[in-house]
Motif scaffolding. Structure first.
Motif, mmCIF file in Angstrom:
data_model
loop_
_atom_site.group_PDB
_atom_site.id
_atom_site.type_symbol
_atom_site.label_atom_id
_atom_site.label_comp_id
_atom_site.label_asym_id
_atom_site.label_seq_id
_atom_site.Cartn_x
_atom_site.Cartn_y
_atom_site.Cartn_z
ATOM 1 N N SER A 223 -16.186 21.694 -24.634
ATOM 2 C CA SER A 223 -14.956 21.597 -23.833
ATOM 3 C C SER A 223 -15.139 20.683 -22.639
ATOM 4 C CB SER A 223 -14.521 22.991 -23.369
ATOM 5 O OG SER A 223 -14.147 23.768 -24.465
ATOM 6 N N GLU A 224 -16.261 20.819 -21.962
ATOM 7 C CA GLU A 224 -16.538 19.961 -20.799
ATOM 8 C C GLU A 224 -16.632 18.499 -21.214
ATOM 9 O OE1 GLU A 224 -20.025 21.585 -18.934
ATOM 10 O OE2 GLU A 224 -18.949 23.390 -18.274
ATOM 11 N N LEU A 225 -17.286 18.234 -22.341
ATOM 12 C CA LEU A 225 -17.419 16.852 -22.816
ATOM 13 C C LEU A 225 -16.076 16.260 -23.204
ATOM 14 C CD1 LEU A 225 -20.662 17.261 -24.892
ATOM 15 C CD2 LEU A 225 -20.386 15.803 -22.875
ATOM 16 N N THR B 65 -18.492 25.860 -24.508
ATOM 17 C CA THR B 65 -18.356 25.457 -23.111
ATOM 18 C C THR B 65 -18.766 24.001 -22.937
ATOM 19 O OG1 THR B 65 -18.758 27.724 -22.387
ATOM 20 C CG2 THR B 65 -19.042 25.981 -20.746
ATOM 21 N N ALA B 66 -19.911 23.635 -23.478
ATOM 22 C CA ALA B 66 -20.394 22.256 -23.367
ATOM 23 C C ALA B 66 -19.433 21.288 -24.055
ATOM 24 C CB ALA B 66 -21.788 22.136 -23.958
ATOM 25 N N GLU C 146 -13.236 16.986 -21.914
ATOM 26 C CA GLU C 146 -12.399 16.827 -20.727
ATOM 27 C C GLU C 146 -12.793 15.621 -19.895
ATOM 28 O OE1 GLU C 146 -12.443 20.524 -18.615
ATOM 29 O OE2 GLU C 146 -11.477 21.582 -20.256
ATOM 30 N N THR C 147 -14.012 15.116 -20.077
ATOM 31 C CA THR C 147 -14.468 13.979 -19.263
ATOM 32 C C THR C 147 -14.249 12.669 -19.963
ATOM 33 O OG1 THR C 147 -16.722 14.161 -20.116
ATOM 34 C CG2 THR C 147 -16.217 15.313 -18.059
#
Length: 77
Positions: free
Chosen positions: A72-74, A69-70, A76-77
């Protein structure tokens, strides 16, 4: 492009698992390097009992297991 660094050590099955999961996620989206903690005393002191440790742009994200999750978030930003 983000810089992903995995601090690992030879013979570490958890390190191998994290890299197997991480490499496809990073391909073409982030720089991925692997550092052997046993090559520098300060890395041994910092990470010895936590390997593998994923550091992204200088910030520790997870250790032992990949936090998808972490990551994927990184990515995407």
């Amino acid at each position: 492009m983000r810089n992903f660094v995995v601090f690992s050590r030879r013979g570490c099955h958890l390190c191998e698992e994290m890299l197997e999961q991480l490499e496809p996620l990073c391909r073409g989206r982030a720089r991925l390097t692997v550092e052997d903690i046993d090559t520098r005393p300060e890395w041994i002191d910092a990470y010895s009992v936590y390997v593998p440790v994923l550091v992204v742009d200088g910030v520790e994200v997870c250790h032992y297991e990949l936090d998808r999750t972490a990551v994927s978030e990184l990515l995407e930003t």
